[in-house]
Design a protein around this motif. Structure first.
Motif, PDB file in Angstrom:
ATOM      1  N   GLY A 171       0.784  -1.225   0.000  1.00 58.33           N
ATOM      2  CA  GLY A 171       0.000   0.000   0.000  1.00 58.33           C
ATOM      3  C   GLY A 171       0.817   1.277   0.000  1.00 58.33           C
ATOM      4  O   GLY A 171       2.010   1.275   0.301  1.00 58.33           O
ATOM      5  N   PRO A 172       0.170   2.414  -0.329  1.00 55.29           N
ATOM      6  CA  PRO A 172       0.865   3.702  -0.408  1.00 55.29           C
ATOM      7  C   PRO A 172       1.420   4.209   0.906  1.00 55.29           C
ATOM      8  O   PRO A 172       2.192   5.165   0.914  1.00 55.29           O
ATOM      9  N   GLN A 173       1.022   3.593   2.042  1.00 51.06           N
ATOM     10  CA  GLN A 173       1.650   4.002   3.299  1.00 51.06           C
ATOM     11  C   GLN A 173       3.097   3.520   3.383  1.00 51.06           C
ATOM     12  O   GLN A 173       3.888   4.052   4.170  1.00 51.06           O
ATOM     13  N   ALA A 174       3.471   2.524   2.581  1.00 44.60           N
ATOM     14  CA  ALA A 174       4.859   2.069   2.537  1.00 44.60           C
ATOM     15  C   ALA A 174       5.701   3.125   1.828  1.00 44.60           C
ATOM     16  O   ALA A 174       5.330   3.578   0.737  1.00 44.60           O
ATOM     17  N   PRO A 175       6.826   3.551   2.401  1.00 44.23           N
ATOM     18  CA  PRO A 175       7.605   4.633   1.786  1.00 44.23           C
ATOM     19  C   PRO A 175       7.965   4.385   0.325  1.00 44.23           C
ATOM     20  O   PRO A 175       7.890   5.305  -0.494  1.00 44.23           O
ATOM     21  N   SER A 176       8.335   3.166  -0.026  1.00 42.07           N
ATOM     22  CA  SER A 176       8.735   2.902  -1.410  1.00 42.07           C
ATOM     23  C   SER A 176       7.581   3.138  -2.377  1.00 42.07           C
ATOM     24  O   SER A 176       7.770   3.720  -3.457  1.00 42.07           O
ATOM     25  N   ILE A 177       6.373   2.708  -2.001  1.00 46.02           N
ATOM     26  CA  ILE A 177       5.218   2.900  -2.872  1.00 46.02           C
ATOM     27  C   ILE A 177       4.843   4.380  -2.934  1.00 46.02           C
ATOM     28  O   ILE A 177       4.539   4.932  -4.005  1.00 46.02           O
ATOM     29  N   ALA A 178       4.857   5.056  -1.774  1.00 45.86           N
ATOM     30  CA  ALA A 178       4.532   6.484  -1.750  1.00 45.86           C
ATOM     31  C   ALA A 178       5.503   7.278  -2.614  1.00 45.86           C
ATOM     32  O   ALA A 178       5.100   8.194  -3.346  1.00 45.86           O
TER      33      ALA A 178
END
Length: 279
Positions: free
Chosen positions: A78-85
């Motif tokens: 999910g976007p809460q993960a730094p890499s995805i964000a």
């Protein structure tokens, strides 16, 4: 006065500048570890090819199944993960997909993305103590004490800040148990991980279940991989989610989206308003 020049390298010197046993490529010829690429295309899976290039041999069907399960489990969180964000923010800054992939993978480091490699290091240390004659409980206790002295109180691969029980871990461990029953892996690392979980629960007074980093670390350790490859393979896995989110963000549009929604501001804890420079 002319400057002396080195003797130009001959063709053999140029060819020896890089040495690799991975690929033999020349005009009209591509061979991976001796195998013509045309004999691999359509006959081996992508996971088989990853294993073949990185490890050097084709995996057995059960090895490939375990490796694939670990790669599938880690693709996204999910976007809460730094890499995805970071990947999504990069796209709103006008970046390309390759830019988003590179930016995101670059933050898969010791804190975000490194726990699998660290868990493999812990498992490896405990396994070495078993070879020296300790039983499982004593070896695990000594390994945990050594880890805490060297790296601090956080035990990698256990507990999760979002999930009481990480839904990915039990499924992965069930697959490990299935393959261990066939004798193709020993199941020793899975037993070590189970003992760590037992000792953490005894110390904390509550269960600290294994998370995906611990479960994938068990798989890669059971398959005989060294710890650094645990992180490398996780980067491959998470790249799938990174690509999907970057592409989705490009379709959604948006410009200059930062880590906070519009209108939300950060906490300022600096100097109060004042004349500058001081009079």
């Amino acid at each position: 006065m002319s400057r002396p020049t080195d003797t130009p390298p001959d063709r053999d010197q140029a060819a020896a500048w890089w040495r690799t046993g991975i690929i033999d490529m020349a005009p009209d010829r591509i061979r991976f570890r001796g195998c013509p690429v045309q004999q691999l295309i359509g006959r081996v899976s992508f996971v088989d090819m990853i294993w073949f290039l990185v490890v050097g041999v084709m995996p057995s069907p059960r090895q490939a199944r375990l490796a694939e399960a670990a790669l599938v489990a880690g693709v996204d969180h999910g976007p809460q993960a730094p890499s995805i964000a970071i990947a999504r923010m990069a796209m709103t800054c006008g970046g390309s997909l390759n830019n988003a992939l590179a930016s995101a993978v670059n933050v898969l480091d010791d804190v975000h993305g490194g726990a699998g490699e660290q868990a493999m290091m812990l498992f490896q240390d405990i396994r070495s103590r078993l070879v020296d004659g300790d039983d499982l409980a004593r070896a695990t206790e000594a390994g945990l004490a050594h880890w805490r002295r060297r790296y601090g109180p956080i035990i990698p691969g256990f507990g999760h800040r979002f999930h009481r029980t990480d839904p990915r871990a039990p499924r992965l461990m069930a697959l490990v148990a299935e393959v261990a029953e066939t004798g193709e892996i020993t199941g020793q690392v899975a037993a070590i991980a189970g003992e760590i979980e037992r000792q953490l629960a005894a110390a904390k007074g509550r269960r600290i279940p294994m998370n995906i980093d611990g479960a994938t670390a068990v798989i890669f350790s059971e398959l005989g991989l060294p710890p650094p490859l645990g992180r490398g393979l996780f980067c491959l896995s998470r790249s799938v989610g990174i690509l999907a989110h970057a592409w989705e963000q490009q379709q959604q549009g948006g410009r200059n989206k930062g880590p906070l929604p519009k209108g939300w501001l950060w906490q300022y804890d600096g100097e109060p308003p004042r004349d500058c420079p001081p009079v």
